[in-house]
Design a protein around this motif. Structure first.
Motif, PDB file in Angstrom:
ATOM      1  N   ILE A  14       0.839  -1.192   0.000  1.00 34.20           N
ATOM      2  CA  ILE A  14       0.000   0.000   0.000  1.00 34.20           C
ATOM      3  C   ILE A  14       0.873   1.241   0.000  1.00 34.20           C
ATOM      4  N   ASN A  15       0.419   2.237  -0.745  1.00 31.97           N
ATOM      5  CA  ASN A  15       1.148   3.486  -0.914  1.00 31.97           C
ATOM      6  C   ASN A  15       0.217   4.611  -0.502  1.00 31.97           C
ATOM      7  N   ILE A  16       0.598   5.372   0.522  1.00 32.12           N
ATOM      8  CA  ILE A  16      -0.290   6.363   1.111  1.00 32.12           C
ATOM      9  C   ILE A  16       0.402   7.723   1.138  1.00 32.12           C
ATOM     10  N   ARG A  17      -0.314   8.736   0.724  1.00 31.61           N
ATOM     11  CA  ARG A  17       0.170  10.110   0.857  1.00 31.61           C
ATOM     12  C   ARG A  17      -0.974  10.967   1.397  1.00 31.61           C
ATOM     13  N   GLY A  18      -0.695  11.680   2.492  1.00 33.62           N
ATOM     14  CA  GLY A  18      -1.701  12.549   3.063  1.00 33.62           C
ATOM     15  C   GLY A  18      -2.691  11.803   3.930  1.00 33.62           C
ATOM     16  N   LEU A  19      -2.226  11.304   5.098  1.00 38.69           N
ATOM     17  CA  LEU A  19      -3.078  10.547   6.016  1.00 38.69           C
ATOM     18  C   LEU A  19      -3.255  11.347   7.299  1.00 38.69           C
ATOM     19  N   THR A  20      -4.508  11.617   7.654  1.00 35.82           N
ATOM     20  CA  THR A  20      -4.842  12.214   8.939  1.00 35.82           C
ATOM     21  C   THR A  20      -5.650  11.206   9.736  1.00 35.82           C
ATOM     22  N   SER A  21      -5.148  10.838  10.910  1.00 38.42           N
ATOM     23  CA  SER A  21      -5.821   9.854  11.759  1.00 38.42           C
ATOM     24  C   SER A  21      -5.990  10.434  13.146  1.00 38.42           C
ATOM     25  N   THR A  22      -7.225  10.348  13.661  1.00 41.13           N
ATOM     26  CA  THR A  22      -7.508  10.727  15.047  1.00 41.13           C
ATOM     27  C   THR A  22      -8.086   9.502  15.726  1.00 41.13           C
ATOM     28  N   ASN A  23      -7.271   8.824  16.502  1.00 45.52           N
ATOM     29  CA  ASN A  23      -7.624   7.513  17.036  1.00 45.52           C
ATOM     30  C   ASN A  23      -6.887   7.238  18.340  1.00 45.52           C
ATOM     31  N   LYS A  24      -7.481   6.404  19.182  1.00 51.49           N
ATOM     32  CA  LYS A  24      -6.782   5.885  20.347  1.00 51.49           C
ATOM     33  C   LYS A  24      -6.062   4.585  20.029  1.00 51.49           C
TER      34      LYS A  24
END
Length: 619
Positions: A255-265
């Motif tokens: 997997i190739n990811i650009r621009g990830l915003t994560s709000t998680n515990k």
């Protein structure tokens, strides 16, 4: 694709005519970060008759009426071929503004289906609360199920909201497979009570190569769930919030990811046996006992920060686990390679990135429609292009061109959109199809998108050209050609000219020859998948090539003298893996690099799979 540019993939009512600007390229030590999704809520405006509406089949979209049967009727209409061979007869359905309540899985037979909404908050498919069969967490059930297998081509879900009502803990919003090209974009996926198996399930054989862009997922046990070695997924502009197990759970997939915003515990990413490229990540909301990223295998990370977590990344790929804290400017989990001993070993070429331009017309009066007089008529296309309108569109259909139709695109045209149409080709001049000739030196980008196949491009002028959501039969560039942007594209062999810049997201190439020749330009790729023998990329004459995430899958015997990657007096960096399932079906020479007449190589057994966490050539 940037979150901003995605706002204007389709026409917004009252949106002024504009093209998202791009900056000059080159090499940069620090890239501007790309954030997560920036959804276009809608309603988006489309010309009358551009695509068949699900309301034609009786869907109501009032949020109260059960529309399952009506939508299923629309999906099943004309889809009775059990072989699933619908490559030349695609299907596209429009969901006008409304909430479409369903109580069972929506599915269809065959490839090449587009579900087109009017905005992520305007057209919503909602699973009714407490729907039968969606309560078993041990046997997840999808609200939307695409056909499975490795011939599920061009499955698209665009500009929709997918909502799971409360009381459906075994629900998945969409179990998704698309092969070679296909995308989910500008989509908002939500579990109303936070429960459910997954927002997007990519665990079925053989998901990808595909693209997920400008997509937000709220709730579920897992936001995006992946497994299986084949094929690959490219993601750009992703927002994940409030998952219960992981934002992204990856097992074995590239997997190739650009621009990830994560709000998680919970961890934003867990990677077990997979291969992950992550650029520009903001991972927040964590707890002090959990790392933001957990990995036991290959990763390349650039410009990723975390807050609240124990660490940004926990590496368990060796016998001694390692915690990496703070902002990760660049990190390789794996062993980088170089043939010179002088290049940076952890960051690659780090070319400057430009976002894919998109165009929006002022109003629907600025659209011109191409309407052939009969199946196979292309005589009026040049007149439509010369009409002075900024957007030219093909209403969804199957078109035909026995002889190649060569048309010149004037400066006045900024966008040509096919709405998932195909152009069937004949045995006439040059094999038929439509060839768009770009001779202009305008600085305004020309966008050509949403054609299944049958389109050819002659790029002769310096005008930037954007090609997306399509299989391009032929792209020919000429000296002096302008910037090239490719996004979710299948294509045959092509060249990058000296001095030309190219920015590529999710590219599929399956030709038995050299697939990409960089003749001295600048080539940046996020997500590449190839099949068959032949050199993947040949870079020469001072060219620059940066490959961030490639799946090389020859599937046939490869000559022992054939390198996968060649560079001659050029600058390169590669991150990729090779899948090999038969003796001799791999590259014996992974990288061949020549500088000032001296050639060096990296070799590997041609009967075993191979991983390149990072190769850095001359810089």
């Amino acid at each position: 694709m940037s979150a901003i540019s995605l706002l204007c993939i389709v026409i917004l009512a009252g949106c002024s005519g504009q093209t998202i600007p791009v900056e000059e390229g080159g090499t940069a030590a620090v890239q501007p970060a790309l954030s997560g999704a920036n959804l276009s809520k809608g309603p988006l405006s489309f010309p009358t008759g551009f695509m068949t509406s699900v309301k034609t089949y009786g869907a109501v979209g009032d949020g109260v009426t059960d529309d399952t049967a009506a939508i299923q009727k629309a999906l099943s209409d004309g889809r009775s071929n059990a072989s699933g061979d619908y490559y030349g007869v695609p299907k596209a359905l429009y969901f006008p503004p409304g909430t479409y309540l369903v109580s069972n899985t929506l599915q269809w037979v065959g490839c090449c289906v587009t579900l087109q909404g009017s905005g992520s908050s305007s057209s919503i498919i909602r699973l009714a609360p407490d729907s039968g069969g969606f309560n078993n967490t041990s046997a997840p059930k999808p609200m939307i199920l695409t056909p499975l297998g490795n011939q599920s081509f061009r499955q698209n879900v665009w500009d929709l909201g997918l909502t799971i009502g409360s009381g459906n803990p075994g629900a998945t919003a969409i179990t998704y497979v698309s092969n070679n090209i296909g995308s989910i974009h500008n989509v908002f996926v939500k579990s109303e009570d936070g429960k459910g198996h997954a927002g997007i399930d990519l665990t079925q054989h053989y998901a990808g190569p595909l693209m997920i862009r400008n997509t937000e997922i709220q709730g579920f046990d897992v936001g995006i769930d992946l497994q299986n070695a084949e094929y690959s997924a490219t993601m750009e502009g992703i927002t994940l919030t409030s998952q219960n197990i992981a934002g992204i759970r990856n097992s074995n997939q590239l997997i190739n990811i650009r621009g990830l915003t994560s709000t998680n515990k919970v961890p934003a990413i867990t990677n077990s046996g997979g291969f992950v490229v992550l650029l520009d990540g903001t991972l927040s909301g964590g707890v002090a006992t959990v790392p933001a990223i957990e990995t036991d295998n290959t990763m390349f990370v650039r410009n990723v920060s975390s807050s609240g977590y124990e660490a940004t990344l926990q590496d368990t790929s060796t016998s001694t686990p390692t915690l990496h804290k703070g902002t990760l400017t660049h990190l390789v989990v794996g062993t980088p390679s170089t043939l010179t001993g002088t290049a940076s070993s952890t960051n690659g070429l780090d070319l400057a990135v430009q976002e894919t331009p998109s165009f929006t017309s002022t109003s629907l009066s600025d659209w011109a429609v191409f309407t052939p007089k009969w199946y196979g008529d292309t005589s009026g296309l040049q007149t439509v292009l010369n009409s002075g309108k900024h957007t030219v569109y093909f209403p969804f259909a199957a078109y035909f061109s026995y002889n190649e139709a060569d048309v010149t695109v004037p400066d006045t045209v900024d966008r040509i959109v096919g709405f998932s149409s195909v152009v069937n080709t004949g045995a006439g001049t040059n094999g038929g199809g439509i060839r768009f000739v770009v001779t202009s030196n305008s600085t305004q980008p020309l966008i050509i998108e949403q054609f299944g196949y049958g389109i050819k491009i002659d790029h002769r002028g310096s005008r930037p050209v954007v090609l997306k959501d399509a299989f391009i039969t032929n792209y020919e560039s000429y000296p002096g050609a302008g910037k090239l942007f490719l996004e979710d594209i299948g294509i045959n062999s092509f060249n990058i000219q000296k001095g030309q810049q190219a920015f590529v997201r999710q590219l599929d190439n399956e030709i038995s020859a050299t697939k990409i020749s960089n003749l001295g330009g600048s080539l940046w790729i996020l997500g590449l998948k190839t099949e068959k023998a032949g050199t993947v990329i040949n870079t020469a004459s001072g060219g620059q090539t940066e490959l961030l995430g490639g799946l090389i899958y020859p599937a046939v015997p490869v000559s022992s003298s054939q390198p996968a990657f060649i560079s001659t007096d050029a600058q390169t960096s590669y991150i990729y893996k090779e899948s090999v399932y038969c003796s001799g079906c791999g590259y014996s020479i992974q990288v061949q690099e020549t500088r000032s007449g001296v050639t060096q190589e990296i070799t590997s057994p041609n009967n075993k799979s191979f991983r390149m966490p990072l190769f850095v050539g001359y810089k």
